[in-house]
Design a protein around this motif. Structure first.
Motif, PDB file in Angstrom:
ATOM      1  N   GLU A  47       9.418  -2.300  14.478  1.00  0.00           N
ATOM      2  CA  GLU A  47      10.379  -3.799  14.423  1.00  0.00           C
ATOM      3  C   GLU A  47       9.324  -4.674  15.322  1.00  0.00           C
ATOM      4  OE1 GLU A  47      14.360  -5.965  14.827  1.00  0.00           O
ATOM      5  OE2 GLU A  47      14.539  -3.592  14.582  1.00  0.00           O
ATOM      6  N   HIS A  48       9.181  -6.072  14.547  1.00  0.00           N
ATOM      7  CA  HIS A  48       8.845  -6.771  14.913  1.00  0.00           C
ATOM      8  C   HIS A  48       9.555  -8.134  14.561  1.00  0.00           C
ATOM      9  CE1 HIS A  48       5.857  -9.790  15.760  1.00  0.00           C
ATOM     10  NE2 HIS A  48       5.389 -10.247  15.221  1.00  0.00           N
ATOM     11  N   ARG A  49       9.439  -8.763  15.454  1.00  0.00           N
ATOM     12  CA  ARG A  49      10.461 -10.378  14.722  1.00  0.00           C
ATOM     13  C   ARG A  49       9.836 -11.317  15.042  1.00  0.00           C
ATOM     14  NH1 ARG A  49      16.307  -8.933  17.013  1.00  0.00           N
ATOM     15  NH2 ARG A  49      16.822  -7.467  16.620  1.00  0.00           N
ATOM     16  N   ILE A  50      10.174 -12.622  14.013  1.00  0.00           N
ATOM     17  CA  ILE A  50       9.779 -13.627  14.060  1.00  0.00           C
ATOM     18  C   ILE A  50      11.101 -14.427  14.146  1.00  0.00           C
ATOM     19  CG2 ILE A  50       8.073 -15.320  13.678  1.00  0.00           C
ATOM     20  CD1 ILE A  50       7.877 -12.936  11.285  1.00  0.00           C
ATOM     21  N   TYR A  51      10.771 -15.527  15.661  1.00  0.00           N
ATOM     22  CA  TYR A  51      12.413 -16.301  15.741  1.00  0.00           C
ATOM     23  C   TYR A  51      11.705 -17.945  15.221  1.00  0.00           C
ATOM     24  CZ  TYR A  51      13.505 -12.844  19.118  1.00  0.00           C
ATOM     25  OH  TYR A  51      14.511 -11.522  19.319  1.00  0.00           O
ATOM     26  N   PRO A  52      12.977 -18.283  14.714  1.00  0.00           N
ATOM     27  CA  PRO A  52      12.546 -19.967  14.020  1.00  0.00           C
ATOM     28  C   PRO A  52      11.943 -20.853  14.763  1.00  0.00           C
ATOM     29  CG  PRO A  52      15.299 -18.576  13.978  1.00  0.00           C
ATOM     30  CD  PRO A  52      14.124 -18.491  14.511  1.00  0.00           C
ATOM     31  N   PRO A 101      16.568 -14.292  14.180  1.00  0.00           N
ATOM     32  CA  PRO A 101      14.780 -14.071  13.406  1.00  0.00           C
ATOM     33  C   PRO A 101      14.637 -13.639  12.857  1.00  0.00           C
ATOM     34  CG  PRO A 101      15.505 -12.433  14.711  1.00  0.00           C
ATOM     35  CD  PRO A 101      16.756 -13.488  15.012  1.00  0.00           C
ATOM     36  N   LEU A 102      13.531 -13.187  12.094  1.00  0.00           N
ATOM     37  CA  LEU A 102      13.402 -12.035  10.794  1.00  0.00           C
ATOM     38  C   LEU A 102      12.936 -11.282  11.631  1.00  0.00           C
ATOM     39  CD1 LEU A 102      10.794 -14.464   8.179  1.00  0.00           C
ATOM     40  CD2 LEU A 102      13.111 -13.517   7.600  1.00  0.00           C
ATOM     41  N   ARG A 103      13.594 -10.181  10.927  1.00  0.00           N
ATOM     42  CA  ARG A 103      12.438  -8.655  11.367  1.00  0.00           C
ATOM     43  C   ARG A 103      12.198  -7.632  10.288  1.00  0.00           C
ATOM     44  NH1 ARG A 103      18.094  -5.795  11.600  1.00  0.00           N
ATOM     45  NH2 ARG A 103      16.706  -3.933  12.195  1.00  0.00           N
ATOM     46  N   ILE A 104      10.670  -7.615  10.558  1.00  0.00           N
ATOM     47  CA  ILE A 104       9.766  -7.168  10.181  1.00  0.00           C
ATOM     48  C   ILE A 104      10.305  -5.321  10.440  1.00  0.00           C
ATOM     49  CG2 ILE A 104       7.624  -6.500   8.906  1.00  0.00           C
ATOM     50  CD1 ILE A 104       7.415  -9.781  10.171  1.00  0.00           C
ATOM     51  N   VAL A 105      10.691  -4.308   9.591  1.00  0.00           N
ATOM     52  CA  VAL A 105      11.384  -3.438  10.165  1.00  0.00           C
ATOM     53  C   VAL A 105      10.492  -2.275   9.139  1.00  0.00           C
ATOM     54  CG1 VAL A 105      12.985  -1.729  10.597  1.00  0.00           C
ATOM     55  CG2 VAL A 105      13.134  -4.378  10.983  1.00  0.00           C
ATOM     56  N   SER A 110       0.798  -1.550   0.245  1.00  0.00           N
ATOM     57  CA  SER A 110       0.083  -0.366   0.252  1.00  0.00           C
ATOM     58  C   SER A 110       0.807   1.637  -0.087  1.00  0.00           C
ATOM     59  CB  SER A 110      -0.570   0.111   1.367  1.00  0.00           C
ATOM     60  OG  SER A 110      -1.608   1.003   1.025  1.00  0.00           O
ATOM     61  N   LEU A 111       1.909   0.988  -0.563  1.00  0.00           N
ATOM     62  CA  LEU A 111       3.144   2.067  -0.810  1.00  0.00           C
ATOM     63  C   LEU A 111       4.232   2.413   0.159  1.00  0.00           C
ATOM     64  CD1 LEU A 111       0.546   5.104  -2.635  1.00  0.00           C
ATOM     65  CD2 LEU A 111       2.165   2.850  -3.823  1.00  0.00           C
ATOM     66  N   LEU A 112       3.879   1.636   0.415  1.00  0.00           N
ATOM     67  CA  LEU A 112       4.569   1.650   2.112  1.00  0.00           C
ATOM     68  C   LEU A 112       5.880   0.594   1.882  1.00  0.00           C
ATOM     69  CD1 LEU A 112       1.637   1.666   4.970  1.00  0.00           C
ATOM     70  CD2 LEU A 112       3.203   3.705   4.220  1.00  0.00           C
ATOM     71  N   PRO A 113       6.657   1.073   2.275  1.00  0.00           N
ATOM     72  CA  PRO A 113       8.429   0.418   2.046  1.00  0.00           C
ATOM     73  C   PRO A 113       8.634  -0.106   3.504  1.00  0.00           C
ATOM     74  CG  PRO A 113       8.934   2.685   2.388  1.00  0.00           C
ATOM     75  CD  PRO A 113       7.776   2.708   1.815  1.00  0.00           C
ATOM     76  N   LEU A 114       8.561  -1.760   3.681  1.00  0.00           N
ATOM     77  CA  LEU A 114       9.175  -2.001   4.078  1.00  0.00           C
ATOM     78  C   LEU A 114      10.425  -3.442   4.529  1.00  0.00           C
ATOM     79  CD1 LEU A 114       5.380  -2.330   4.833  1.00  0.00           C
ATOM     80  CD2 LEU A 114       6.188  -3.615   7.262  1.00  0.00           C
ATOM     81  N   HIS A 115      10.834  -3.399   5.227  1.00  0.00           N
ATOM     82  CA  HIS A 115      12.297  -4.672   5.277  1.00  0.00           C
ATOM     83  C   HIS A 115      11.905  -5.804   5.653  1.00  0.00           C
ATOM     84  CE1 HIS A 115      15.316  -1.729   3.227  1.00  0.00           C
ATOM     85  NE2 HIS A 115      14.068  -0.950   3.660  1.00  0.00           N
ATOM     86  N   ILE A 116      12.336  -6.996   5.590  1.00  0.00           N
ATOM     87  CA  ILE A 116      12.099  -7.838   5.900  1.00  0.00           C
ATOM     88  C   ILE A 116      13.969  -8.440   5.662  1.00  0.00           C
ATOM     89  CG2 ILE A 116      12.144 -10.200   5.521  1.00  0.00           C
ATOM     90  CD1 ILE A 116       9.219  -9.637   4.092  1.00  0.00           C
ATOM     91  N   ILE A 117      14.374  -8.551   7.202  1.00  0.00           N
ATOM     92  CA  ILE A 117      15.581  -9.006   7.173  1.00  0.00           C
ATOM     93  C   ILE A 117      15.404 -10.035   7.953  1.00  0.00           C
ATOM     94  CG2 ILE A 117      17.933  -7.991   7.889  1.00  0.00           C
ATOM     95  CD1 ILE A 117      16.351  -5.139   7.948  1.00  0.00           C
ATOM     96  N   LYS A 118      17.222 -11.162   7.642  1.00  0.00           N
ATOM     97  CA  LYS A 118      17.432 -11.479   8.075  1.00  0.00           C
ATOM     98  C   LYS A 118      18.419 -11.872   8.025  1.00  0.00           C
ATOM     99  CE  LYS A 118      17.016 -16.696   9.545  1.00  0.00           C
ATOM    100  NZ  LYS A 118      16.525 -16.604  10.423  1.00  0.00           N
ATOM    101  N   GLU A 119      19.916 -11.003   9.607  1.00  0.00           N
ATOM    102  CA  GLU A 119      20.856 -10.788   9.429  1.00  0.00           C
ATOM    103  C   GLU A 119      21.675 -12.418   9.873  1.00  0.00           C
ATOM    104  OE1 GLU A 119      21.265  -8.178  12.954  1.00  0.00           O
ATOM    105  OE2 GLU A 119      20.027  -6.676  11.858  1.00  0.00           O
ATOM    106  N   GLU A 120      21.164 -13.273  10.458  1.00  0.00           N
ATOM    107  CA  GLU A 120      22.321 -14.249  10.641  1.00  0.00           C
ATOM    108  C   GLU A 120      21.463 -15.975  10.307  1.00  0.00           C
ATOM    109  OE1 GLU A 120      22.526 -15.041  15.384  1.00  0.00           O
ATOM    110  OE2 GLU A 120      23.560 -13.183  14.550  1.00  0.00           O
ATOM    111  N   PRO A 121      21.897 -16.935  10.109  1.00  0.00           N
ATOM    112  CA  PRO A 121      21.128 -17.905   9.532  1.00  0.00           C
ATOM    113  C   PRO A 121      19.963 -18.681  10.948  1.00  0.00           C
ATOM    114  CG  PRO A 121      23.175 -18.669   8.520  1.00  0.00           C
ATOM    115  CD  PRO A 121      23.824 -17.028   9.662  1.00  0.00           C
ATOM    116  N   THR A 122      20.640 -18.213  12.131  1.00  0.00           N
ATOM    117  CA  THR A 122      19.234 -18.674  12.817  1.00  0.00           C
ATOM    118  C   THR A 122      18.738 -17.659  14.173  1.00  0.00           C
ATOM    119  OG1 THR A 122      21.493 -19.238  14.265  1.00  0.00           O
ATOM    120  CG2 THR A 122      21.173 -20.542  13.407  1.00  0.00           C
TER     121      THR A 122
END
Length: 162
Positions: free
Chosen positions: A116-121, A53-57, A39-51
Motif C-alpha cells: 500500500e502506497h498513500r498519497i496525501y492531498p 489520502p489516495l490509497r494505491i493497494v 500488465s495483468l496485475l490488478p491494483l486498487h486506487i481507493i479514496k475512503e473519505e473526501p479529505t
C-alpha cells in the motif's frame, strides 16, 4: 495542488498506455474504489473519505497449492523472504502480511502480501499517482517472479532427487 481528488480526476491522470483497464468497485464504504489493471496485475486506487489520502493497494497471494508450498516449508519460506524482503522494504509505502481471513500475521502464516502506497492531498498529482501505481505494480511483479523462480528450482530439485 488539487482541492478534492475525484474518481474522474484519477481516471484522467491514469496513463492509458500503462493502465489497460479501469473499473469502479462499488463494494465497501469508500468514496470510490477504482480497480485498475497494469500488465495483468490488478491494483486498487481507493479514496475512503473526501479529505483523506489516495490509497494505491496491490495484493499478491499464495493461493494455489504450488505457491502455498513456498510458505509452508521453513527453508523455502526463509529463502523467499530473503529474496523479496529488500524489494518490499524499498517500495514506497508499506507492506502487510495477511492470513487466509485477511488478518495481519507473521510471514510464517502468510496467505497474501498487501502493498500500500498513500498519497496525501497536499502531494497528489498525475506524477505522484503514476509513480505510486508503478512502484506497487513493480514490487508485486517482482514477488510473483521470485515465487516462480523458487517453484522452478523446487521442481528441478525434485526431478534430480526423484
Amino acid at each position: 495542488m488539487v482541492e478534492r481528488i475525484t474518481a474522474e480526476q484519477v481516471r484522467a491522470w491514469l496513463d492509458e498506455q500503462v493502465v489497460s483497464d479501469v473499473q469502479e468497485d462499488t463494494e465497501g464504504d469508500a468514496e470510490y474504489n477504482l480497480q485498475i489493471e497494469l500488465s495483468l496485475l490488478p491494483l486498487h486506487i481507493i479514496k475512503e473519505e473526501p479529505t483523506g489520502p489516495l490509497r494505491i493497494v496491490g495484493r499478491t497471494a499464495f493461493d494455489t497449492e504450488r505457491t502455498a508450498t513456498l510458505v509452508e516449508d521453513p527453508e523455502a519460506r526463509r529463502d523467499l523472504l530473503t529474496r523479496i524482503g529488500p524489494v518490499l522494504a524499498a517500495t514506497p509505502g508499506f507492506y502487510t502480511f495477511l492470513d487466509e481471513e485477511g488478518n495481519r500475521c507473521e510471514f510464517d502464516s502468510v496467505h497474501t502480501i498487501q502493498l500500500e502506497h498513500r498519497i496525501y492531498p497536499e502531494g497528489v498529482s498525475r506524477q505522484s499517482l503514476m509513480e505510486g501505481v508503478l512502484a506497487v505494480a513493480t514490487a508485486m511483479r517482482y514477488v510473483q517472479n521470485m515465487m516462480a523462480v523458487l517453484l522452478t528450482q523446487s521442481d528441478e530439485g525434485s526431478e534430480a532427487n526423484g
